[in-house]
Design a protein around this motif. Structure first.
Motif, PDB file in Angstrom:
ATOM      1  N   GLU A  82      -2.693   4.674   1.464  1.00  0.00           N
ATOM      2  CA  GLU A  82      -3.642   4.801   0.355  1.00  0.00           C
ATOM      3  C   GLU A  82      -4.877   3.945   0.569  1.00  0.00           C
ATOM      4  O   GLU A  82      -5.983   4.397   0.363  1.00  0.00           O
ATOM      5  CB  GLU A  82      -2.982   4.407  -0.968  1.00  0.00           C
ATOM      6  CG  GLU A  82      -2.150   5.492  -1.584  1.00  0.00           C
ATOM      7  CD  GLU A  82      -2.967   6.634  -2.134  1.00  0.00           C
ATOM      8  OE1 GLU A  82      -3.993   6.399  -2.792  1.00  0.00           O
ATOM      9  OE2 GLU A  82      -2.564   7.784  -1.916  1.00  0.00           O
ATOM     10  N   GLU A  83      -4.704   2.715   0.997  1.00  0.00           N
ATOM     11  CA  GLU A  83      -5.826   1.805   1.199  1.00  0.00           C
ATOM     12  C   GLU A  83      -6.782   2.361   2.255  1.00  0.00           C
ATOM     13  O   GLU A  83      -7.986   2.286   2.113  1.00  0.00           O
ATOM     14  CB  GLU A  83      -5.321   0.423   1.628  1.00  0.00           C
ATOM     15  CG  GLU A  83      -6.382  -0.641   1.613  1.00  0.00           C
ATOM     16  CD  GLU A  83      -6.912  -0.922   0.215  1.00  0.00           C
ATOM     17  OE1 GLU A  83      -8.084  -1.319   0.113  1.00  0.00           O
ATOM     18  OE2 GLU A  83      -6.186  -0.745  -0.761  1.00  0.00           O
ATOM     19  N   GLU A 108       8.284  15.091   0.440  1.00  0.00           N
ATOM     20  CA  GLU A 108       7.084  15.908   0.253  1.00  0.00           C
ATOM     21  C   GLU A 108       6.339  15.572  -1.031  1.00  0.00           C
ATOM     22  O   GLU A 108       5.119  15.677  -1.091  1.00  0.00           O
ATOM     23  CB  GLU A 108       7.449  17.389   0.245  1.00  0.00           C
ATOM     24  CG  GLU A 108       7.783  17.946   1.595  1.00  0.00           C
ATOM     25  CD  GLU A 108       7.989  19.448   1.607  1.00  0.00           C
ATOM     26  OE1 GLU A 108       7.976  20.018   2.690  1.00  0.00           O
ATOM     27  OE2 GLU A 108       8.156  20.060   0.525  1.00  0.00           O
ATOM     28  N   ASN A 109       7.078  15.165  -2.051  1.00  0.00           N
ATOM     29  CA  ASN A 109       6.461  14.831  -3.335  1.00  0.00           C
ATOM     30  C   ASN A 109       6.095  13.352  -3.438  1.00  0.00           C
ATOM     31  O   ASN A 109       5.788  12.862  -4.525  1.00  0.00           O
ATOM     32  CB  ASN A 109       7.381  15.241  -4.484  1.00  0.00           C
ATOM     33  CG  ASN A 109       7.478  16.740  -4.604  1.00  0.00           C
ATOM     34  OD1 ASN A 109       6.502  17.456  -4.402  1.00  0.00           O
ATOM     35  ND2 ASN A 109       8.663  17.235  -4.910  1.00  0.00           N
ATOM     36  N   ASN A 110       6.137  12.658  -2.308  1.00  0.00           N
ATOM     37  CA  ASN A 110       5.769  11.235  -2.240  1.00  0.00           C
ATOM     38  C   ASN A 110       6.593  10.366  -3.179  1.00  0.00           C
ATOM     39  O   ASN A 110       6.114   9.354  -3.688  1.00  0.00           O
ATOM     40  CB  ASN A 110       4.268  11.053  -2.483  1.00  0.00           C
ATOM     41  CG  ASN A 110       3.436  11.722  -1.414  1.00  0.00           C
ATOM     42  OD1 ASN A 110       3.493  11.337  -0.255  1.00  0.00           O
ATOM     43  ND2 ASN A 110       2.697  12.741  -1.782  1.00  0.00           N
ATOM     44  N   LYS A 111       7.838  10.755  -3.387  1.00  0.00           N
ATOM     45  CA  LYS A 111       8.756   9.962  -4.214  1.00  0.00           C
ATOM     46  C   LYS A 111       9.610   9.050  -3.350  1.00  0.00           C
ATOM     47  O   LYS A 111      10.276   8.152  -3.839  1.00  0.00           O
ATOM     48  CB  LYS A 111       9.689  10.880  -5.019  1.00  0.00           C
ATOM     49  CG  LYS A 111       8.985  11.870  -5.903  1.00  0.00           C
ATOM     50  CD  LYS A 111       8.417  11.212  -7.120  1.00  0.00           C
ATOM     51  CE  LYS A 111       7.827  12.270  -8.041  1.00  0.00           C
ATOM     52  NZ  LYS A 111       6.965  11.712  -9.029  1.00  0.00           N
ATOM     53  N   TYR A 112       9.618   9.319  -2.042  1.00  0.00           N
ATOM     54  CA  TYR A 112      10.465   8.586  -1.109  1.00  0.00           C
ATOM     55  C   TYR A 112       9.776   8.552   0.242  1.00  0.00           C
ATOM     56  O   TYR A 112       9.273   9.573   0.710  1.00  0.00           O
ATOM     57  CB  TYR A 112      11.826   9.289  -1.010  1.00  0.00           C
ATOM     58  CG  TYR A 112      12.744   8.752   0.050  1.00  0.00           C
ATOM     59  CD1 TYR A 112      13.416   7.549  -0.130  1.00  0.00           C
ATOM     60  CD2 TYR A 112      12.951   9.447   1.236  1.00  0.00           C
ATOM     61  CE1 TYR A 112      14.270   7.047   0.838  1.00  0.00           C
ATOM     62  CE2 TYR A 112      13.801   8.954   2.219  1.00  0.00           C
ATOM     63  CZ  TYR A 112      14.454   7.759   2.005  1.00  0.00           C
ATOM     64  OH  TYR A 112      15.288   7.269   2.972  1.00  0.00           O
ATOM     65  N   ASN A 113       9.729   7.377   0.860  1.00  0.00           N
ATOM     66  CA  ASN A 113       9.161   7.256   2.198  1.00  0.00           C
ATOM     67  C   ASN A 113      10.278   7.373   3.223  1.00  0.00           C
ATOM     68  O   ASN A 113      11.286   6.668   3.117  1.00  0.00           O
ATOM     69  CB  ASN A 113       8.450   5.915   2.381  1.00  0.00           C
ATOM     70  CG  ASN A 113       7.140   5.867   1.655  1.00  0.00           C
ATOM     71  OD1 ASN A 113       6.458   6.872   1.514  1.00  0.00           O
ATOM     72  ND2 ASN A 113       6.777   4.688   1.177  1.00  0.00           N
ATOM     73  N   MET A 148       0.835  -1.184   0.000  1.00  0.00           N
ATOM     74  CA  MET A 148       0.000   0.000   0.000  1.00  0.00           C
ATOM     75  C   MET A 148       0.880   1.248   0.000  1.00  0.00           C
ATOM     76  O   MET A 148       1.743   1.369   0.852  1.00  0.00           O
ATOM     77  CB  MET A 148      -0.885   0.027   1.243  1.00  0.00           C
ATOM     78  CG  MET A 148      -1.996  -0.969   1.244  1.00  0.00           C
ATOM     79  SD  MET A 148      -2.969  -0.871   2.757  1.00  0.00           S
ATOM     80  CE  MET A 148      -2.192  -2.190   3.671  1.00  0.00           C
ATOM     81  N   PRO A 149       0.647   2.129  -0.929  1.00  0.00           N
ATOM     82  CA  PRO A 149       1.430   3.371  -0.959  1.00  0.00           C
ATOM     83  C   PRO A 149       1.122   4.263   0.239  1.00  0.00           C
ATOM     84  O   PRO A 149       0.008   4.276   0.757  1.00  0.00           O
ATOM     85  CB  PRO A 149       0.980   4.049  -2.248  1.00  0.00           C
ATOM     86  CG  PRO A 149       0.279   3.005  -3.041  1.00  0.00           C
ATOM     87  CD  PRO A 149      -0.239   1.996  -2.062  1.00  0.00           C
ATOM     88  N   VAL A 150       2.136   4.983   0.659  1.00  0.00           N
ATOM     89  CA  VAL A 150       1.989   5.939   1.757  1.00  0.00           C
ATOM     90  C   VAL A 150       2.098   7.344   1.183  1.00  0.00           C
ATOM     91  O   VAL A 150       2.998   7.639   0.403  1.00  0.00           O
ATOM     92  CB  VAL A 150       3.097   5.740   2.820  1.00  0.00           C
ATOM     93  CG1 VAL A 150       2.981   6.788   3.918  1.00  0.00           C
ATOM     94  CG2 VAL A 150       3.038   4.344   3.401  1.00  0.00           C
ATOM     95  N   ARG A 151       1.137   8.184   1.526  1.00  0.00           N
ATOM     96  CA  ARG A 151       1.197   9.599   1.153  1.00  0.00           C
ATOM     97  C   ARG A 151       1.414  10.398   2.424  1.00  0.00           C
ATOM     98  O   ARG A 151       1.234   9.890   3.518  1.00  0.00           O
ATOM     99  CB  ARG A 151      -0.110  10.039   0.487  1.00  0.00           C
ATOM    100  CG  ARG A 151      -0.348   9.431  -0.878  1.00  0.00           C
ATOM    101  CD  ARG A 151      -1.541  10.023  -1.623  1.00  0.00           C
ATOM    102  NE  ARG A 151      -2.737  10.186  -0.810  1.00  0.00           N
ATOM    103  CZ  ARG A 151      -3.196  11.365  -0.354  1.00  0.00           C
ATOM    104  NH1 ARG A 151      -2.567  12.489  -0.602  1.00  0.00           N
ATOM    105  NH2 ARG A 151      -4.302  11.426   0.364  1.00  0.00           N
TER     106      ARG A 151
END
Length: 79
Positions: free
Chosen positions: A65-66, A36-41, A1-4
């Protein structure tokens, strides 16, 4: 699941410059830009530093995201 995350929004609302936040968190401005640009956690350690820095609950800064999709589904169904 992606993290924003909401780091950029929170930082801007508080009038904190990106370079200042990066320095305060002891990361490069480039690293902060990627986060900040959600390119890296960020690592767990850095995530906890961010939570402490903003003095907010983790769920107000980071979003799975989920989780967001489930909340939207519940809201739209009127449950």
């Amino acid at each position: 699941m992606p993290v924003r995350n909401n780091i950029k929004r929170i930082r801007k609302e508080r009038g904190i410059k990106q370079l200042q936040l990066a320095e305060d968190l002891q990361v490069t401005r480039q690293t902060l830009t990627a986060i900040e640009n959600n390119k890296y956690n960020p690592s767990l350690e850095l995530s906890l530093k961010i939570v402490k820095y903003f003095n907010l609950p983790i769920h107000e800064i980071f979003i799975l995201e989920e989780e967001e999709k489930e909340c939207k589904r519940i809201w739209e169904s009127g449950i």
